[in-house]
Write an enzyme that holds these catalytic residues in place. Structure first.
Site, PDB file in Angstrom:
ATOM      1  N   THR A 172      51.706   0.873  58.796  1.00 53.35           N
ATOM      2  CA  THR A 172      50.386   1.374  58.165  1.00 53.35           C
ATOM      3  C   THR A 172      49.344   1.421  58.073  1.00 53.35           C
ATOM      4  O   THR A 172      48.611   2.190  57.369  1.00 53.35           O
ATOM      5  CB  THR A 172      50.019  -0.042  57.591  1.00 53.35           C
ATOM      6  OG1 THR A 172      50.074  -1.139  58.727  1.00 53.35           O
ATOM      7  CG2 THR A 172      51.281  -0.958  56.972  1.00 53.35           C
ATOM      8  N   LYS A 209      46.618   4.381  56.580  1.00 51.81           N
ATOM      9  CA  LYS A 209      44.887   4.313  57.287  1.00 51.81           C
ATOM     10  C   LYS A 209      44.409   5.182  57.895  1.00 51.81           C
ATOM     11  O   LYS A 209      43.242   6.212  57.504  1.00 51.81           O
ATOM     12  CB  LYS A 209      44.291   3.264  58.157  1.00 51.81           C
ATOM     13  CG  LYS A 209      44.814   1.657  57.053  1.00 51.81           C
ATOM     14  CD  LYS A 209      44.610   1.119  58.713  1.00 51.81           C
ATOM     15  CE  LYS A 209      45.794  -0.549  58.334  1.00 51.81           C
ATOM     16  NZ  LYS A 209      45.976  -1.874  58.983  1.00 51.81           N
ATOM     17  N   LYS A 251      58.052   2.121  68.937  1.00 52.97           N
ATOM     18  CA  LYS A 251      56.957   3.644  69.444  1.00 52.97           C
ATOM     19  C   LYS A 251      56.610   4.724  69.747  1.00 52.97           C
ATOM     20  O   LYS A 251      55.795   5.692  69.139  1.00 52.97           O
ATOM     21  CB  LYS A 251      55.867   2.814  68.968  1.00 52.97           C
ATOM     22  CG  LYS A 251      55.730   1.626  67.582  1.00 52.97           C
ATOM     23  CD  LYS A 251      55.335   0.585  67.266  1.00 52.97           C
ATOM     24  CE  LYS A 251      55.769  -0.484  67.029  1.00 52.97           C
ATOM     25  NZ  LYS A 251      55.247  -0.523  65.030  1.00 52.97           N
ATOM     26  N   LYS A 288      48.516   1.423  67.825  1.00 53.52           N
ATOM     27  CA  LYS A 288      49.431   0.103  67.391  1.00 53.52           C
ATOM     28  C   LYS A 288      50.331  -0.312  68.006  1.00 53.52           C
ATOM     29  O   LYS A 288      49.565  -0.151  69.211  1.00 53.52           O
ATOM     30  CB  LYS A 288      50.897   1.072  66.788  1.00 53.52           C
ATOM     31  CG  LYS A 288      51.611   2.396  67.576  1.00 53.52           C
ATOM     32  CD  LYS A 288      52.251   2.815  67.050  1.00 53.52           C
ATOM     33  CE  LYS A 288      52.400   4.079  66.060  1.00 53.52           C
ATOM     34  NZ  LYS A 288      51.812   4.024  64.853  1.00 53.52           N
ATOM     35  N   ARG A 289      51.238  -1.300  68.052  1.00 58.41           N
ATOM     36  CA  ARG A 289      51.548  -2.526  69.326  1.00 58.41           C
ATOM     37  C   ARG A 289      52.084  -1.574  70.417  1.00 58.41           C
ATOM     38  O   ARG A 289      53.033  -0.298  69.576  1.00 58.41           O
ATOM     39  CB  ARG A 289      52.116  -3.310  68.702  1.00 58.41           C
ATOM     40  CG  ARG A 289      51.452  -5.123  68.250  1.00 58.41           C
ATOM     41  CD  ARG A 289      50.332  -5.369  68.962  1.00 58.41           C
ATOM     42  NE  ARG A 289      51.616  -6.403  69.865  1.00 58.41           N
ATOM     43  CZ  ARG A 289      52.055  -7.306  70.214  1.00 58.41           C
ATOM     44  NH1 ARG A 289      50.919  -8.359  69.199  1.00 58.41           N
ATOM     45  NH2 ARG A 289      52.278  -8.426  70.946  1.00 58.41           N
ATOM     46  N   HIS A 337      60.665  -6.775  57.213  1.00 57.23           N
ATOM     47  CA  HIS A 337      59.926  -5.850  58.514  1.00 57.23           C
ATOM     48  C   HIS A 337      60.477  -5.616  59.171  1.00 57.23           C
ATOM     49  O   HIS A 337      59.854  -4.909  59.601  1.00 57.23           O
ATOM     50  CB  HIS A 337      58.733  -6.582  58.324  1.00 57.23           C
ATOM     51  CG  HIS A 337      57.934  -7.441  57.138  1.00 57.23           C
ATOM     52  ND1 HIS A 337      56.864  -6.519  56.365  1.00 57.23           N
ATOM     53  CD2 HIS A 337      57.626  -8.426  56.247  1.00 57.23           C
ATOM     54  CE1 HIS A 337      56.055  -6.806  55.678  1.00 57.23           C
ATOM     55  NE2 HIS A 337      56.825  -8.138  55.672  1.00 57.23           N
TER      56      HIS A 337
HETATM   57  C1  F58 Z   1      56.140  -4.424  61.245  1.00 54.42           C
HETATM   58  N1  F58 Z   1      56.777  -6.092  61.503  1.00 54.42           N
HETATM   59  C2  F58 Z   1      56.382  -3.338  60.760  1.00 54.42           C
HETATM   60  N2  F58 Z   1      56.092  -7.850  62.968  1.00 54.42           N
HETATM   61  O1  F58 Z   1      56.743  -2.817  62.693  1.00 54.42           O
HETATM   62  C3  F58 Z   1      55.863  -2.477  60.579  1.00 54.42           C
HETATM   63  O2  F58 Z   1      57.303  -1.235  60.526  1.00 54.42           O
HETATM   64  C4  F58 Z   1      55.596  -2.067  58.878  1.00 54.42           C
HETATM   65  O3  F58 Z   1      54.588  -1.259  58.335  1.00 54.42           O
HETATM   66  C5  F58 Z   1      54.525  -4.286  59.347  1.00 54.42           C
HETATM   67  O4  F58 Z   1      55.465  -5.250  59.223  1.00 54.42           O
HETATM   68  C6  F58 Z   1      54.159  -4.412  57.581  1.00 54.42           C
HETATM   69  O5  F58 Z   1      55.698  -4.192  56.678  1.00 54.42           O
HETATM   70  C7  F58 Z   1      55.365  -6.585  61.997  1.00 54.42           C
HETATM   71  O6  F58 Z   1      54.029  -6.826  62.971  1.00 54.42           O
HETATM   72  C8  F58 Z   1      55.478  -8.938  64.199  1.00 54.42           C
HETATM   73  O7  F58 Z   1      54.758  -8.716  63.990  1.00 54.42           O
HETATM   74  C9  F58 Z   1      56.407  -9.879  64.043  1.00 54.42           C
HETATM   75  C10 F58 Z   1      55.069 -10.899  64.095  1.00 54.42           C
HETATM   76  C11 F58 Z   1      55.914 -12.025  64.589  1.00 54.42           C
HETATM   77  C12 F58 Z   1      57.077 -12.218  66.014  1.00 54.42           C
HETATM   78  C13 F58 Z   1      58.472 -10.808  64.819  1.00 54.42           C
HETATM   79  C14 F58 Z   1      57.390  -9.716  65.017  1.00 54.42           C
END
Ligand code: F58
Length: 831
Positions: free
Chosen positions: A671, A675, A569, A563-564, A372
């Site tokens: 994602t 949405k 971003k 988003k985060r 990811h």
């Molecule tokens: C996200 N990663 C990607 N990681 O940033 C995003 O582009 C993608 O659409 C999504 O995954 C789904 O594939 C992400 O959300 C985390 O939240 C982890 C949490 C635990 C620590 C490392 C990052």
């Protein structure tokens, strides 16, 4: 299994527990209110009513659930196991009513009892068992697996404290603990009888058994018990009801009692506390950090419980261990569960006494790995010292996997020690570390990225050596999101319009949304489309007023970035545009620009100072813009606190413009972008992640594109990017940065945003300034498009019409066909 089958057959069909009419539901709610809550209508609190209704809905899922578990027992059935440290499932009541198709009945039943269903839905706590996109993706995939009737189990951790609640105090993010279990969780069934033991610490010892075999035993210094906590995952309008099985850690009596017997009562109690700490809290990072022993322990804990459970299910089926990969597919959701590769080897070699090669064949046929992230600093590694102290036996197994693997690399690509070093499961440079992505690649038969561009870049960059060695393993599965939660449930007005326009089948077959295309040219339909959007914007405006105390005009363009919060971003690029508009309007209050309401939402990792400063900047700009009379009716800025699944639901339906403005090559997929598109927002974005495919589907004329491509980003950086030169060449940009640095948005405090501005001007690692001019120019095109509502509505309709590809059902079909070899097995309840 035979016992479970008997139970299924014996499950009594009591209309109070199973009836789907409003009348049956009403009786069920009263029954549960009395016999579960111990309350009566005259005294019941809102929580009592919510719990009584939730239990009534859960009752209605149970027969399906038991019948679905029965399916797992059949010899030919393959179960998709999704291993993920996070499942961001969101509130359950509304979604389960939707799946069962009884929202109207429930509303009527509650009305007859003098209660409003919407008020009860608000009572439910958010189960925030994830950080962001990755955790929510896991939940969307569970939804699709059930909807597609594919037998599946989601395996993860039942955190007592999920992601923190975010409050905004003086413009700053403040974290508060999330007490989601405070009022109990009606959706969960704790199964104390389903438990496994997980070892930690100690040492290993080699020995020769009675049959003369070389064996290794692990003499751990402690053990923890994992107890299954199950949540039903109901398929949309089908009898299938899969299981989300989350593990809760408990103390092992025997270990504590060793201490107890030597008289150390407090030591024994302390050991119990330590064991229960394991599943206590979710790590609130959107980047892995180094050296957190507890996090590694969490990963091993849930993976070991899950694999032991799968082996137990295999035994219940009476199947030989050699058939494990025929009966289970295990997907590694990022590297967090990658330790599973070593753990399955341990279980097969040490406990099931399989020869290494046989065990390895089973292991690699079972696992597949989804990556990811491309950010090299986000690839998970663990210090060897920590790893071997906590998990001495899995560590030995990793050494052995590595030894054999590197022999293969040397044999296949001789004379390239540089490559051997890069591919090794152990990073030998600096402090020695275990590379989890390498372990996942070596132990899996398939590796995929989450959008076409991301999968390509993976092969060219972070996993290039692996792609060269095993090109056949590499694949792309573009992410998807569930149209059930994110359209049918969140946007009921649009859902009704879609039902009428293309028939209700779009919920499970969103290709049918293409039927909207001709309607984009129908003025009367466009009028209705706008009316739906307008009502949704009014609803969001109400929420913004309640939660942020800001009054916004639903007639303005809703320009939204949720988003985060992360530098890549680029929420600060969005802010620079707002400051630019503010400056233009200050200079010329009559300037004809589209009225806009900028909405932000998202959490920053508690230790990520720059992200927290970006939140402060958004709030500082909001304070100035919103109180300036010149901006009235032109610009508004709102930061909605505590962005989570529940708070997200009214956001997507209300958006006109979706901000997807990450530095190209950095966002794996995104994602939220999907949405927004499904709900008829038009995207402004870079060619990053799934934006590329969104633009392809929507058509370039229905997407606002700007910015450097991933390749240009690389070239710009390679050529020695100097952001200060960009600033000097652009008066508007200089002015905006000066205003921020000069304290305009920090009540005169010139120190507050200095780190942010200096970082941009001197480093700008995510090319915010390089993309600024093109972004602002693109936003000008957005403004002019907005002035033609008919054109805008057409774009909006076409975005929804062409969003079908981004359903998580499509993604799950691809995983089933290309990676898991899993298929639908319809459930017949009551049989
Ligand atoms: C996200 N990663 C990607 N990681 O940033 C995003 O582009 C993608 O659409 C999504 O995954 C789904 O594939 C992400 O959300 C985390 O939240 C982890 C949490 C635990 C620590 C490392 C990052």
């Amino acid at each position: 299994m035979a016992k479970e089958r008997a139970q299924a057959a014996a499950l009594p069909r009591d209309p109070i527990r199973t009836g789907l009419s409003a009348e049956a539901l009403q009786r069920a709610v009263l029954d549960n209110l009395a016999y579960v809550q111990g309350s009566l209508p005259a005294y019941a609190t809102k929580h009592d009513w919510y719990l009584a209704l939730a239990h009534s809905v859960r009752d209605r899922l149970l027969a399906r659930w038991v019948a679905s578990v029965e399916v797992f027992a059949r010899s030919e059935v393959k179960v998709a196991c999704y291993l993920s440290a996070e499942f961001l499932i969101g509130p359950q009541l509304g979604n389960n009513l939707l799946a069962l198709g009884i929202e109207n009945e429930a509303r009527e039943a509650m009305r007859a009892l003098g209660r409003d269903l919407d008020r009860l839905l608000e009572v439910e706590e958010e189960p925030g068992l994830g950080n962001g996109g990755l955790g929510r993706l896991a939940a969307c995939y569970m939804d699709s697996l059930a909807a597609l009737e594919v037998p599946a189990i989601g395996y993860g951790i039942r955190y007592e404290f999920g992601i923190f609640d975010q409050q905004i105090v003086d413009g700053w993010q403040v974290e508060r603990t999330d007490k989601w279990l405070e009022h109990g969780n009606p959706w969960e069934i704790v199964r104390p009888q389903v438990h496994y033991y997980v070892s930690f610490g100690g040492r290993t010892e080699a020995w020769i058994d009675e049959a003369g075999r070389y064996r290794v035993r692990w003499l751990p210094s402690g053990q923890v018990k994992g107890v299954a906590c199950d949540t039903p995952v109901a398929g949309y309008r089908v009898p299938t009801c899969n299981t989300l099985r989350l593990w809760k850690s408990e103390a092992v009596e025997s270990f504590d009692f060793q201490d107890f017997n030597v008289g150390d009562y407090y030591g024994a109690v302390q050991a119990k506390v330590v064991s229960e700490t394991l599943s206590k809290v979710l790590y609130p990072n959107d980047e892995p950090e180094i050296g957190k022993r507890l996090r590694l322990a969490q990963q091993y804990f849930f993976v070991s419980c899950s694999l032991q459970d799968m082996l137990h299910l295999l035994d219940l089926k009476g199947e030989p261990v050699a058939r494990f990969p025929n009966l289970f597919a295990a997907q590694l959701n990022d590297t967090h569960p990658a330790i599973a590769v070593a753990e399955l080897m341990r279980l097969l070699v040490d406990e099931r006494l399989l020869p290494w090669d046989e065990a390895w064949d089973i292991t690699t046929r079972t696992f597949a790995y989804t990556n990811h992230t491309l950010l090299p600093e986000a690839l998970e590694t663990w210090s060897l010292e920590l790893f071997s102290n906590l998990l001495p036996r899995p560590m030995q197994i990793i050494y052995e996997i590595n030894r054999r693997f590197l022999d293969e690399v040397r044999a296949r690509l001789p004379g390239d020690e540089g490559r051997v070093q890069r591919m090794s499961l152990i990073d030998e440079a600096g402090g020695r570390r275990v590379r989890m992505a390498n372990l996942a690649c070596v132990g899996s038969h398939a590796v995929n990225g989450v959008a076409a561009l991301h999968s390509e870049l993976l092969k060219q960059t972070v996993l290039a050596d692996f792609a060269a060695l095993w090109p056949h393993k590499f694949d792309n599965v573009t992410n998807g999101v569930t149209p059930r939660r994110f359209v049918a449930l969140s946007n009921p007005d649009l859902a009704r319009l879609l039902d009428e326009a293309v028939g209700p089948g779009w919920v499970t077959d969103p290709a049918r949304l293409r039927g909207l295309e001709p309607l984009a040219d129908d003025a009367a339909f466009r009028e209705r489309w706008r009316a739906v959007k307008r009502a949704n914007k009014e609803r969001l405006a109400g929420a913004i007023r309640d939660q942020a105390g800001i009054v916004v005009d639903p007639a303005a363009m809703f320009d939204i970035q949720v988003k985060r919060i992360h530098e890549y971003k680029r929420q600060h690029l969005n802010v620079l545009h707002i400051v630019t508009l503010y400056q233009r309007l200050r200079r010329d209050p009559d300037l004809p620009v589209a009225a806009r309401c900028f909405v932000f939402g998202g959490k920053a990792a508690p230790g990520y100072h720059m992200a927290k400063l970006i939140i402060r900047l958004i709030n500082g700009v909001a304070e100035v813009v919103n109180s300036d009379p010149v901006m009235a009716g032109r610009l508004k800025v709102a930061f909605v606190p505590d962005y989570n699944v529940r708070n997200a639901q009214p956001v997507y339906p209300a958006a006109d413009l979706s901000e997807q403005i990450s530095t190209a090559g950095k966002e794996a997929s995104g994602t939220g972008n999907m949405k927004f598109m499904m709900n008829g927002a038009v995207t402004i974005g870079t060619l990053d992640g799934a934006n590329v495919e969104i633009r392809e589907e929507a058509g370039a004329e229905n997407f606002f594109l700007f910015g450097l491509t991933a390749e240009q980003v690389r070239e710009t950086q390679a050529a020695g990017y100097r952001p200060a030169d960009v600033v000097n060449a652009n008066a508007e940009l200089r002015e905006a940065l000066d205003l921020i640095a000069g304290g305009r948005f920090s009540r005169g405090d010139i120190g507050m945003f200095r780190p942010l501005v200096e970082n941009l001007v001197h480093h700008d690692p995510f090319l915010v300034l390089a993309d600024y001019a093109d972004y602002v120019a693109c936003q000008d095109r957005v403004s002019s498009a907005w002035t033609d509502p008919e054109r805008w509505t057409r774009m909006s309709i076409l975005n929804t019409a062409r969003s079908g590809k981004f359903s998580s059902d499509r993604a799950i079909r691809e995983y089933c066909e290309r990676i898991w070899a899993a298929r639908a097995v319809p459930v017949e309840p009551g049989k």
